[in-house]
Design a protein around this motif. Sequence first.
Motif, short mmCIF file in Angstrom:
data_model
loop_
_atom_site.label_atom_id
_atom_site.label_comp_id
_atom_site.label_asym_id
_atom_site.label_seq_id
_atom_site.Cartn_x
_atom_site.Cartn_y
_atom_site.Cartn_z
N HIS A 194 0.83 -1.21 0.00
CA HIS A 194 0.00 0.00 0.00
C HIS A 194 0.87 1.26 0.00
O HIS A 194 2.10 1.21 0.14
N SER A 195 0.17 2.39 -0.16
CA SER A 195 0.87 3.68 -0.18
C SER A 195 0.51 4.55 1.01
O SER A 195 0.82 5.75 1.02
N TYR A 196 -0.11 3.96 2.02
CA TYR A 196 -0.51 4.72 3.21
C TYR A 196 0.73 5.09 4.04
O TYR A 196 1.74 4.38 4.05
N VAL A 197 0.63 6.18 4.77
CA VAL A 197 1.60 6.62 5.78
C VAL A 197 3.03 6.60 5.22
O VAL A 197 3.96 6.07 5.83
N ASN A 206 -4.60 19.72 11.19
CA ASN A 206 -5.59 18.69 11.50
C ASN A 206 -5.05 17.27 11.54
O ASN A 206 -5.81 16.33 11.78
N GLY A 207 -3.78 17.08 11.27
CA GLY A 207 -3.23 15.74 11.24
C GLY A 207 -3.34 15.12 9.86
O GLY A 207 -3.73 15.78 8.89
N GLY A 220 -7.80 7.95 1.06
CA GLY A 220 -6.92 6.90 0.57
C GLY A 220 -7.69 5.78 -0.07
O GLY A 220 -8.86 5.54 0.27
N TRP A 221 -7.06 5.10 -1.05
CA TRP A 221 -7.61 3.89 -1.66
C TRP A 221 -6.65 2.74 -1.38
O TRP A 221 -5.43 2.92 -1.43
N THR A 222 -7.19 1.57 -1.13
CA THR A 222 -6.35 0.40 -0.87
C THR A 222 -5.35 0.16 -2.00
O THR A 222 -4.19 -0.19 -1.77
#
Length: 457
Positions: free
Chosen positions: A86-89, A318-319, A324-326
Motif C-alpha cells: 500500500h501507499s498509506y503513511v 488537523n493531522g 486513501g484507496w487500498t
Amino acid sequence: MLRNDDQLAQWDRENFFHSSTHLAQHARGETPTRIISTASGVHIQDRDGTRFLDAFAGLYCVNAGYGRHEIADAISEQAHELAYYHSYVGHGTEASITLAKMIMDRAPGHMSKVYFGLTGSDANETNIKLIWYYNNILGRPEKKKIISRWRGYHGSGLMTGSLTGLSFFHNKFDLPLNNVIHTDAPYYFRRDDRSLTEAQFSAQCAAELESLIATEGAENIAAFIGEPVLGTGGIVPPPAGYWAAIQAVLDRHDILLVADEVVTGFGRLGTMFGSEHYGMKPDFITIAKGLTSAYAPLSGSIISDRVWKVLEQGTDENGPIGHGWTYSAHPICAAAGVANLKLIDDLNLIANAKEVGAYLNATMKEAIADHIHVGDVRGEGLLCAVELVAEKANTTLFDPSRKIGPSIVAAMLERGVIARAMPQGDIIGFAPPFCITKAEVDTVVGVTVDAVKSILG
C-alpha cells in the motif's frame, strides 16, 4: 460468426453484468456475446478468428497499441518481485515513486504532486474531495459548488456521474447530486445562432458562465471541470478562443480549474497534455487511460503548487489527511505505467499521433464531408468524429429512434473496423492507437464511407 449457443456465452449471459448494456436483451441472448481473444498493434481478434481494426483503441485507451511485450514483461517482473504493497503513511515502491517522477517531469511546470487511483471516475472523486478540503482549510466552507458542462463526461460514480452532463448517466439514478451545476457545452456545430463565428461563440459561452456564477454567487463556487476536448459527448474540440475566455472568468472569481485529461493526457492531441495544447492553467489534471495504455488499471490526480501548499497546511492543522484507496499506486499498475511512458517516448508515438491524426482528420473530411447527410467532420490529433444529420442546410438531426449512428457503426463492424456510436446524437467517433499508420487510416476512412453509403445512400 459469433456463437451464442456455447457454454462460455451461456455463462456470460447468466453471470456477467456488462457496462452500458441493455441488460434484459443480453440476458435473453438477443444481443451477441463477443469474446476477444488476442490483439496486436491496432487489431483485435475474437475467439472465432475474426480480425478487426480497432479505430477506438478500446475506449480511447490503448495508446501504445496492443501486444506490447515491453509493458507485459514489466507487469510480470513486478508481480514476481512485489505484487502488492500500500501507499498509506509514506509507503511506496520503486515503481510508484519512479512513475510519479515521470509524470511530474511531463506535467505543466506549475503542478506539484500526483495522487494515484484506479479509474478516471475515482480520480475525479479525489479531485472534488480535495477541492472541498482546500476551501475548508482556507475558511470558506460555503465555497463548494462545482460547475461542469452539459455533454461533458467525468465518470459514472455518484459525484462523477453528477458531473457528467449526459442524461444517459443520470436517468433513474437520482443524479445529479446537489452541489453540481451545469453550463453550456462549447459545441459550435450545434450553436443556436448560426451567424456566430467561433470566437463570438466562445465569448457567448464565457458570458453564460459569468451569468451562472453571478446567479449562484462566486463565493459558493469552488471549481469548474472540463475536458480539453469533449470526448464521450461527441468528440468536440473547443471553438477558437474558448479556453482563454473561460480561464479569464475563473481567475476573476477565484474558481479552481480541473482539466479532465483522461482521454487527452499523454499525447492524444499530439502534445503531452491537452492543457498544454490549449494554453490552460489547471489546478488539477485528471489522468487515466493513456497512463498505462490500459494494460493495467491506474489513474491519477495531478495537483498544482497552490493547492498542494494548502493541503500541507491542512495536515499541519488537523493531522494526516483522511483520504486513501487500498490500491492507490499499486506496484503492478505503476510498473505498467513506467514501461508505457518509456515506450511512448522511445517509439516517438506522440509525434506519430500528431502527424497521423492530422492525416486522419484531413482524409476523413475530404472523403465524406460533402455527403448529403454529413453535417460535420471534426477532430484534433488522433480524435475524429463524423456527425450525421437529416437535413444538412439547417442541421436538422435524425429522429433518435432510427439509430442511424449505431447502424453505421454496425455496418463498419461487418467490414472489419471498430468505431464508436457516441451517445446523444448520430455521431461516429474515432480514437485509434497512436501506432496507427496512414495506410490503416485509409482503411478506416474507406470503410466509413462505404458504411455511410450503405445506410444513408
